[in-house]
Every structure is written in C-alpha cells, then in structure tokens.
Design an enzyme around this catalytic site. Structure first.
Site, PDB file in Angstrom:
ATOM      1  N   GLU A 241     -28.239 -26.107  10.199  1.00 30.01           N
ATOM      2  CA  GLU A 241     -27.163 -25.174  10.328  1.00 30.01           C
ATOM      3  C   GLU A 241     -27.170 -23.678  10.102  1.00 30.01           C
ATOM      4  OE1 GLU A 241     -23.633 -26.677   8.061  1.00 30.01           O
ATOM      5  OE2 GLU A 241     -22.336 -24.982   9.020  1.00 30.01           O
TER       6      GLU A 241
ATOM      7  N   LYS B  72     -26.464 -27.594  14.227  1.00 25.72           N
ATOM      8  CA  LYS B  72     -24.869 -27.202  13.908  1.00 25.72           C
ATOM      9  C   LYS B  72     -24.723 -25.665  13.775  1.00 25.72           C
ATOM     10  CE  LYS B  72     -21.233 -28.015  10.464  1.00 25.72           C
ATOM     11  NZ  LYS B  72     -20.766 -29.021   9.653  1.00 25.72           N
TER      12      LYS B  72
HETATM   13  P1  13P Z   1     -16.137 -25.783   9.095  1.00 24.22           P
HETATM   14  O1  13P Z   1     -15.835 -26.623  10.392  1.00 24.22           O
HETATM   15  O2  13P Z   1     -14.648 -25.658   8.438  1.00 24.22           O
HETATM   16  O3  13P Z   1     -16.817 -24.511   9.577  1.00 24.22           O
HETATM   17  O4  13P Z   1     -16.913 -26.624   7.928  1.00 24.22           O
HETATM   18  C1  13P Z   1     -18.129 -27.224   8.587  1.00 24.22           C
HETATM   19  C2  13P Z   1     -19.219 -26.999   7.881  1.00 24.22           C
HETATM   20  O5  13P Z   1     -19.708 -28.093   7.274  1.00 24.22           O
HETATM   21  C3  13P Z   1     -19.652 -25.923   7.123  1.00 24.22           C
HETATM   22  O6  13P Z   1     -20.946 -25.954   6.595  1.00 24.22           O
END
Ligand code: 13P
Length: 333
Positions: A176, A218
């Site tokens: 991510e 992500k």
């Molecule tokens: P959001 O969809 O609220 O951005 O959260 C996703 C997430 O896991 C952030 O690390």
C-alpha cells in the site's frame, strides 16, 4: 514460500464482485472515528462496533477479506476467534502489520513506516492466529519538493522487505503506497507523483525477488488534491488512473484494490465504477476495493455506539457494500 497458496489467496481476495473491508484502524485512528459519534474507544467498544460489521447478514456476498488490527485478531465473537468467525462466513482474515508512520529525519513533513524489526516473528504469530494476508501502508505527501527522493526510496524499501517476509510466511502482502489527497495539487501532479512512486516500488519489489503474482497493490486513485480549485470528474479520474497504472504496474500483479483515502462513500463508489467502465484492457488485473472509511462511514454514524441501532447500521453497511460491489463489477464498455 508456497506460491500456489499465495496466488489462490490473492485471486480469492479479488474474486468477481468482491473486495476488501479495511477494519484495521489503529487504537489512535479508531478513537478519532469514534470521536465523531461521541463514543469512547476501548477494546470492548471497538469489538462491539466491528462485530456489528462482521456479523452483517449477507456481507460475504460483497466482501472477500477483512483487514484486522492486532487487538481484533485476538478477540472473539460468541466464543469463536474473530479469524475463525470470518472464515466460517467465507471471508479471508488479514492483518495490518506496519506500526504506523513517523517523521523522516531531515525531511520535515515526510513520513516513513515503522515495524520491520521483529516482523518475521510477528508474521508467524499472525499466521498461527489465522491471518492469510497482511497489509503495510506507506504515505507520501505532495507539496513543495515533496515527496523527496529519500522519502520515495525509504518507503519502497520497507514495502519490499515487508512483502518478502510475508511471502516467506505464506501470507499475501498487500502493498500500500498511498499518495495522500491532502493539498491543493491538481490531477496531473497526482499522476506524476503516483507514477514516480510506483516505479520505484516495483523496482524494489523486483530487487528483493518478491513474486508479484502473489501480491496485491493497494494504491490511491489518481485524483485532484482535496483543496484543489479544479476537481476532476469521475471519468477524468478513471482515465488518468488507468493510464497511470498501465504505465507502471506489471501485468503479473493479479489485482489492484483501491483505498478510499478520504473520498466520500458516493465518490469512492462512482470513481470505482468509472475505472471499471474503462477496464484494465490487456493488463488483466482485477480492479477492486479495499475501503475503510468509504465502506464504514454511514454505518458508523447509524450505529452511534448504541446496541438498539445494530440492525439499522447493518442495513446501511450492507447497502453501501452492495453499491461498491456493483461498481467493482461494472464491465468495460
Ligand atoms: P481508507 O479507505 O479509509 O483510505 O482506508 C483504507 C486503508 O486501509 C488505509 O490504510
């Protein structure tokens, strides 16, 4: 590393019509969310809230996996551990394994993610507790001279080491790299930074011999900064997002699961539908979601910490999950 298990888990996480619920808010973040409804966060109230989400009847039609927080993976629902409870519904349990972000020395305003020390042992423990995938989040701020090369490199490096360690433990790493929406930048600048960041992330993943077919990405959508006077439309966001990912995301990656990052539930739904309307073309990745706020915001408000609101909150949660699942299922036209 059992690559077949990793591939099977990754593909189940982006199964048709399904995506991921991020319910892995840290103790600090969940308190921030609860502040809005006047509830004090502690292990009991956190579990009451998350139990409301996880026990929503029918949610397994839309949700393939849930990202848990360290506290939650050790809790139980009606005497059954949370990971076992989720598995019994056909939902894959996962775990946030980073320890949050801290300022990078000499780079005020820029953040690095902590948590590599002892990660190998923690991953084994989480695996034994029932996790089948993990998440590690790094963040980049867009600003004057930001993100710096140092920030881009430090974060790509931690993502690559984390991903290698996850695969060693047979856990699918969700990678991510989040370019934050905060700021007055326009769509083009978000695209430049997203390309710059993802190029280095994939260079490092390859350097560390991470098997990309057993990972998920992500990312942020490519979107205008929150304070930008020119807010791009869903169609513009979708086009630039797809163009960007085609440029930098290798085809072996089975799926892209977007974060919502502060978009409203409706925006995150509409943008995901527009992205799928264009589709990945020959890249072939699944284009799905791993939303925290966009899936939970309405349900949290309806719940408001009261047990008599559980059924109504579950209804609202299911409705949003169905809308996001439908957006994820839009076919390219
Ligand atoms: P959001 O969809 O609220 O951005 O959260 C996703 C997430 O896991 C952030 O690390």
């Amino acid at each position: 590393m059992d690559i077949n298990t990793l591939k099977q888990t990754a593909s189940a996480m982006v199964a048709p019509g399904k995506g991921i619920l991020a319910a892995d808010e840290s103790s600090k973040t969940i308190q921030k969310r609860f502040d809005k409804i006047g509830v004090s966060s502690n292990p009991e109230t956190n579990l009451s809230y998350r139990q409301m989400l996880f026990t929503t009847p029918g949610i397994e039609e839309c949700i393939s996996g849930v990202i848990l927080y360290d506290e939650t993976i050790r809790q139980s629902i009606d005497g059954v551990s949370v990971p076992k409870y989720l598995e019994s519904k056909g939902i894959i349990p996962g775990i946030k394994v980073d320890k949050g972000v801290k300022e990078i020395p000499n780079f005020p305003g820029e953040k690095m993610t902590e948590g590599l020390d002892g990660l190998r042992e923690r991953l084994t423990e989480y695996k034994n507790l029932g996790a089948r995938f993990a998440k590690w989040r790094v963040v980049y701020t867009i600003g004057n001279g930001m993100p710096s090369e140092a920030c881009i490199l430090a974060n790509a490096h931690s993502l690559a080491l984390y991903a290698g360690l996850c695969q060693e433990a047979d856990l699918v790493p969700i990678v991510e790299p989040e370019v934050l929406m905060d700021g007055g930048h326009d769509l083009k600048r978000c695209q430049e930074v997203t390309v710059q960041v993802l190029k280095i992330v994939y260079e490092q993943l390859k350097l560390y011999k991470v098997e990309l077919s057993g990972t998920l990405l992500k990312p942020n959508m490519v979107i205008s900064g929150k304070e930008s006077p020119t807010q791009a439309s869903a169609n513009e966001i979708a086009k630039v997002t797809i163009d960007t990912f085609k440029e930098v995301v290798p085809k072996e990656v089975p799926g892209i699961v977007f974060l919502s990052g502060g978009q409203t539930p409706d925006q995150a739904t509409e943008n995901l539908a527009a992205i799928n309307r264009i589709g990945p073309a020959s890249a072939g990745w699944q284009l799905s979601f791993s939303y925290g706020r966009a899936l939970q915001e309405e349900a949290l408000k309806t719940w408001a910490g009261k047990s008599e609101n559980i059924a109504a909150a579950q209804q609202v949660f299911l409705e949003r999950a169905k809308k996001v699942s439908a957006a994820r299922s839009v076919k390219p036209t």
